[in-house]
Design an enzyme around this catalytic site. Structure first.
Site, mmCIF file in Angstrom:
data_model
loop_
_atom_site.group_PDB
_atom_site.id
_atom_site.type_symbol
_atom_site.label_atom_id
_atom_site.label_comp_id
_atom_site.label_asym_id
_atom_site.label_seq_id
_atom_site.Cartn_x
_atom_site.Cartn_y
_atom_site.Cartn_z
ATOM 1 C CE1 TYR A 68 -5.094 -1.676 -0.423
ATOM 2 C CE2 TYR A 68 -3.500 -0.449 -1.729
ATOM 3 C CZ TYR A 68 -3.809 -1.191 -0.608
ATOM 4 O OH TYR A 68 -2.842 -1.451 0.317
ATOM 5 C CE LYS A 93 0.123 -3.849 -0.986
ATOM 6 N NZ LYS A 93 -0.617 -2.655 -1.378
ATOM 7 C CG ASP A 97 1.796 -0.416 -2.252
ATOM 8 O OD1 ASP A 97 2.579 -1.384 -2.312
ATOM 9 O OD2 ASP A 97 0.735 -0.435 -1.589
HETATM 10 P P1 NAD Z 1 -0.241 6.806 5.750
HETATM 11 O O1 NAD Z 1 0.544 6.652 7.001
HETATM 12 O O2 NAD Z 1 0.462 6.939 4.459
HETATM 13 O O3 NAD Z 1 -1.192 8.057 6.021
HETATM 14 C C1 NAD Z 1 -1.981 8.615 5.009
HETATM 15 C C2 NAD Z 1 -2.768 9.807 5.571
HETATM 16 O O4 NAD Z 1 -1.869 10.751 6.142
HETATM 17 C C3 NAD Z 1 -3.468 10.545 4.433
HETATM 18 O O5 NAD Z 1 -4.776 10.082 4.240
HETATM 19 C C4 NAD Z 1 -3.458 11.980 4.913
HETATM 20 O O6 NAD Z 1 -4.598 12.169 5.713
HETATM 21 C C5 NAD Z 1 -2.247 12.065 5.784
HETATM 22 N N1 NAD Z 1 -1.097 12.718 5.117
HETATM 23 C C6 NAD Z 1 -0.308 12.237 4.126
HETATM 24 N N2 NAD Z 1 0.681 13.102 3.834
HETATM 25 C C7 NAD Z 1 0.507 14.159 4.655
HETATM 26 C C8 NAD Z 1 1.204 15.376 4.834
HETATM 27 N N3 NAD Z 1 2.289 15.655 4.132
HETATM 28 N N4 NAD Z 1 0.726 16.249 5.765
HETATM 29 C C9 NAD Z 1 -0.364 15.982 6.514
HETATM 30 N N5 NAD Z 1 -1.056 14.817 6.395
HETATM 31 C C10 NAD Z 1 -0.635 13.924 5.469
HETATM 32 O O7 NAD Z 1 -1.317 5.614 5.729
HETATM 33 P P2 NAD Z 1 -1.851 4.536 4.669
HETATM 34 O O8 NAD Z 1 -2.483 5.160 3.500
HETATM 35 O O9 NAD Z 1 -2.682 3.568 5.430
HETATM 36 O O10 NAD Z 1 -0.534 3.758 4.204
HETATM 37 C C11 NAD Z 1 0.198 4.107 3.044
HETATM 38 C C12 NAD Z 1 0.068 3.055 1.971
HETATM 39 O O11 NAD Z 1 0.429 1.771 2.483
HETATM 40 C C13 NAD Z 1 -1.372 2.832 1.472
HETATM 41 O O12 NAD Z 1 -1.808 3.843 0.611
HETATM 42 C C14 NAD Z 1 -1.210 1.486 0.819
HETATM 43 O O13 NAD Z 1 -0.607 1.608 -0.459
HETATM 44 C C15 NAD Z 1 -0.308 0.778 1.803
HETATM 45 N N6 NAD Z 1 -1.058 -0.046 2.788
HETATM 46 C C16 NAD Z 1 -0.864 -1.372 2.768
HETATM 47 C C17 NAD Z 1 -1.534 -2.181 3.662
HETATM 48 C C18 NAD Z 1 -1.291 -3.664 3.638
HETATM 49 O O14 NAD Z 1 -2.013 -4.403 4.294
HETATM 50 N N7 NAD Z 1 -0.301 -4.123 2.902
HETATM 51 C C19 NAD Z 1 -2.440 -1.640 4.588
HETATM 52 C C20 NAD Z 1 -2.609 -0.250 4.588
HETATM 53 C C21 NAD Z 1 -1.912 0.539 3.697
#
Ligand code: NAD
Length: 276
Positions: free
Chosen positions: A51, A76, A46
């Site tokens: 990004y 997107k 994704d």
């Molecule tokens: P997320 O909830 O996936 O959290 C990511 C964070 O959690 C990482 O930076 C890391 O610090 C921690 N993490 C991940 N795996 C872990 C583990 N196993 N143990 C401990 N810590 C861990 O948050 P996100 O990145 O904001 O969301 C995921 C994806 O959603 C993004 O990468 C993106 O592709 C998408 N997204 C979309 C929008 C939108 O507006 N459509 C907005 C934000 C994110």
């Protein structure tokens, strides 16, 4: 290697229920991160024009031995490129950066209701799909009223709505609307951007199953039917986050996790967010 089940979309296409999100993955780290995820069994990536790392995603897909049709790529449309003609141009630019001749899912990143352009933009996405540029089209951060507008005035019902969804913000109203209209719910910030990992209730359930907090939360998402796209650049976490198919949660545990909902958002409010 891990094998991820697929969810069938309302257009007949299938999306792997778990993928790698690459928001905030630095451009220079993206190719290696995606290559690692592919080696661990991820088949769904994704990204987004905003990004700034579509080229890294495309480079990893190109470098892989995995057939292109087995990798599900989402990108997107930027908020500043809404509008019929602008969206058509922006899509071509995304394809160019990805180095692909089509994507699997193209999303309107935010509704930007104040701009009043998302219906025209959606009609451009309908055309892109009809011409084969993407297999599926969907939206992101759309509220019920935005979905109602698209449903009422356009031809194609979005296949997906990608929304902020985690233990503290469970989105009951939108999930119900999605279920009624055949729209798949895709959860962004599925781990609450890390904050959900510190919940005491999660730690207790994780200990009972001999799994990690992240695995417990991702399992909860999958059991309520969400598509999830956790983000990490850390190899051990990328591996951990896809090893979530070998255990179940009890009804009582699901109820405990459901009770954590407080409605609190981490991200911006889709009613007002218009930033690029
Ligand atoms: P997320 O909830 O996936 O959290 C990511 C964070 O959690 C990482 O930076 C890391 O610090 C921690 N993490 C991940 N795996 C872990 C583990 N196993 N143990 C401990 N810590 C861990 O948050 P996100 O990145 O904001 O969301 C995921 C994806 O959603 C993004 O990468 C993106 O592709 C998408 N997204 C979309 C929008 C939108 O507006 N459509 C907005 C934000 C994110």
């Amino acid at each position: 290697m891990n094998s991820v089940p697929a969810t069938e979309l309302n257009d007949g296409n299938r999306i792997p229920q778990l993928g790698l999100g690459v928001f905030q993955v630095p451009p220079e780290e993206t190719q290696a991160t995606v290559e690692l995820a592919l080696a661990e069994g991820y088949r769904h990536i994704d990204t987004a024009a905003a990004y700034d790392n579509e080229d890294g995603v495309g480079a990893a897909v190109a470098a892989s031995d995995i057939p292109r049709e087995e990798i599900f790529v989402t990108t997107k449309l930027r908020n500043s490129e809404q509008g019929y003609d602008a969206a058509l141009r922006a899509f071509e630019a995304s394809l160019g950066r990805l180095g692909l001749d089509r994507v699997d899912l193209y999303l309107i990143h935010w509704p930007v209701p104040v701009g009043g352009l998302y219906l025209d933009t959606w009609r451009a996405l309908e055309r892109i799909r009809a011409e084969g540029g993407t297999r599926s089209i969907g939206v992101s951060n759309f509220r019920v009223e935005d979905l109602e507008a698209v449903d009422g005035e356009c031809e194609v019902v979005p296949a997906v709505n990608q929304i902020e969804l985690h233990l503290r913000h469970q989105q009951a109203e939108l999930r119900a609307w999605h279920d009624e209209h055949g729209v798949a719910t895709e959860a962004w910030a599925p781990l609450g951007q890390g904050a959900s990992l510190d919940e005491e209730a999660v730690a207790a359930i994780a200990a009972a199953h001999g799994v990690t907090p992240a695995q417990t939360i991702l399992r909860w998402h999958l059991l309520i039917g969400n598509v999830v796209i956790p983000k990490s650049v850390t190899p051990s976490r990328i591996r951990e986050n896809v090893e979530v198919f070998g255990f179940e949660l009890t009804g009582e545990e699901m109820a405990t996790l459901a009770a954590l909902d407080s409605g609190a958002r981490i991200g911006p409010d889709p009613a007002t967010f218009a930033h690029d």
